[in-house]
Design a protein around this motif. Sequence first.
Motif, mmCIF file in Angstrom:
data_model
loop_
_atom_site.group_PDB
_atom_site.id
_atom_site.type_symbol
_atom_site.label_atom_id
_atom_site.label_comp_id
_atom_site.label_asym_id
_atom_site.label_seq_id
_atom_site.Cartn_x
_atom_site.Cartn_y
_atom_site.Cartn_z
ATOM 1 N N LEU A 99 0.639 -1.055 0.239
ATOM 2 C CA LEU A 99 -0.229 0.055 -0.022
ATOM 3 C C LEU A 99 1.043 1.400 -0.361
ATOM 4 N N PRO A 100 1.559 1.308 1.208
ATOM 5 C CA PRO A 100 2.059 2.773 0.775
ATOM 6 C C PRO A 100 3.518 2.923 -0.322
ATOM 7 N N VAL A 101 3.845 2.380 -0.633
ATOM 8 C CA VAL A 101 4.711 1.897 -1.388
ATOM 9 C C VAL A 101 4.503 2.965 -2.808
ATOM 10 N N THR A 102 3.063 1.898 -3.230
ATOM 11 C CA THR A 102 2.755 2.336 -4.602
ATOM 12 C C THR A 102 1.751 3.873 -4.221
ATOM 13 N N VAL A 103 1.241 4.239 -2.935
ATOM 14 C CA VAL A 103 1.141 5.576 -3.403
ATOM 15 C C VAL A 103 2.253 6.761 -3.117
ATOM 16 N N ILE A 104 3.299 6.172 -2.623
ATOM 17 C CA ILE A 104 4.504 7.208 -2.198
ATOM 18 C C ILE A 104 4.582 7.416 -4.326
ATOM 19 N N GLY B 214 8.573 8.015 2.873
ATOM 20 C CA GLY B 214 7.791 7.980 2.511
ATOM 21 C C GLY B 214 6.576 6.645 2.949
ATOM 22 N N HIS B 215 7.368 4.966 3.070
ATOM 23 C CA HIS B 215 6.651 4.233 3.289
ATOM 24 C C HIS B 215 7.346 3.345 4.385
ATOM 25 N N GLU B 216 8.659 3.639 4.841
ATOM 26 C CA GLU B 216 8.820 2.735 5.966
ATOM 27 C C GLU B 216 8.239 3.159 7.163
ATOM 28 N N THR B 217 8.013 3.933 7.460
ATOM 29 C CA THR B 217 7.172 4.475 8.923
ATOM 30 C C THR B 217 6.120 3.773 8.667
ATOM 31 N N THR B 218 5.403 3.677 7.439
ATOM 32 C CA THR B 218 4.408 3.842 7.263
ATOM 33 C C THR B 218 3.585 2.321 7.133
ATOM 34 N N VAL B 219 4.490 1.429 6.812
ATOM 35 C CA VAL B 219 4.220 -0.248 6.484
ATOM 36 C C VAL B 219 4.362 -0.600 8.276
ATOM 37 N N LEU C 165 0.114 12.682 5.675
ATOM 38 C CA LEU C 165 0.235 11.253 4.497
ATOM 39 C C LEU C 165 -0.515 9.527 5.633
ATOM 40 N N ALA C 166 0.903 9.160 6.239
ATOM 41 C CA ALA C 166 0.854 8.531 7.294
ATOM 42 C C ALA C 166 0.120 7.999 7.795
ATOM 43 N N ARG C 167 -1.214 9.319 7.983
ATOM 44 C CA ARG C 167 -1.889 8.976 8.815
ATOM 45 C C ARG C 167 -3.143 8.365 8.032
ATOM 46 N N ILE C 168 -3.376 9.309 6.732
ATOM 47 C CA ILE C 168 -4.608 8.520 5.767
ATOM 48 C C ILE C 168 -3.957 7.131 5.723
ATOM 49 N N GLU C 169 -3.040 7.028 5.164
ATOM 50 C CA GLU C 169 -2.868 5.553 5.121
ATOM 51 C C GLU C 169 -3.195 4.716 6.433
#
Length: 394
Positions: A135-140, A236-241, A350-354
Amino acid sequence: MASETLLARITDYASRPDPYPLYAELRAAGPVVRQADDSYLIGTYHEVAALLHDPRMSVDPRTRGEVTHKPPFLRLDDPEHHRLRTLAMRPFGPPHSPGRVDAMRGEIDRLTQDLVASFEAGRQIDVVDDFAYPLPVTVICRLLGVPREDEPLFRAWSDALVTAADVRPGQDTTEADKAGEQARIEMGGYLVGLAEQRRGGPGDDMLSAFVNEPDPELRLTQEELAETAVLLLIAGHETTVNLITNGVLTLLRLPEHLEHLRRDPGLLPGTVEELLRYEPPVHMRERIPHSDIDVAGTTIPKGASVVLALASGNRDPMRFHEPDRFDPTRPDNQHLGFGSGIHLCYGGPLARIEAQAALGALLPHLDAARLVQDPPPYRQNAMLRGPRHLPVQL
């Protein structure tokens, strides 16, 4: 001796499933605990928060002569940090691009629904590989303008960079540092090449915005563009994962909260904020004093390594009532989940929305779900802490 080796014990892989008793030991021994390797470990909320805002604290490794090349702006001090952060923010958020992140909500919802569409009752999934990573890697990648077929390239690069950034006292990090630098060069070269393809024919993506900035004063150099784009992709994606995976793990461990959330999805924003406090994706940050400084009666010398344990501050009973209790309705939840001060994570919105979209989409599938393995296998990284796999039986 125990408190002098706390950092080594916290970063020891055996502590990864539950470092919180060691954080409690740190706070009891602190606020400032000198380590056997002459670094300083700090885990009390008020001291950590104050040092994150203290201009005498540097993030630049050149402060102690470690490297000669210019690091990415995440590891730069003001005024250079402010200049590059401002330029990086122009196509990403307010005040120049106030709607970009919010405009992603619909696409993020679609992406989460596409991912969960394949989940079937009775099936075992890996929350990391099947959901929290893609999800986050695709978003970023979409934000930057990376073609979908190239998205898989970023996993190996990202893993190498995150490994190189870890805090590992007493270990030889030469090979990891070399692999990280190679990954940074390759990823940076790829992203600059992609940006150059957009020069003069921009699309609605951030790389296009960077290379087609009309004001020469506001343009990034090629090197700055490479570093900024790499940083955006990793941060943009490591923390969100980790945020999403830690969130699923926490809710499956606390079924009463999962049930409350299923009955009232309006609790999602508060749940994500409490996850950022209770099981944050980022556990530690390093700082280096420009000069000798006094912290709570301890003099920390210029150039020393100061490790701020954000996750410990988030569990400090001097700041949070019943800090070891998960409470999505917690008032005044000023956690350190995204840091604080001038280096506050600007990808936080962005992380919050994801995370809200991800947990909301998963809720219907977690009704009778159970953890296959608890604790799950964790990543090696102690600074960016989260499960490497999270097998769940639906």
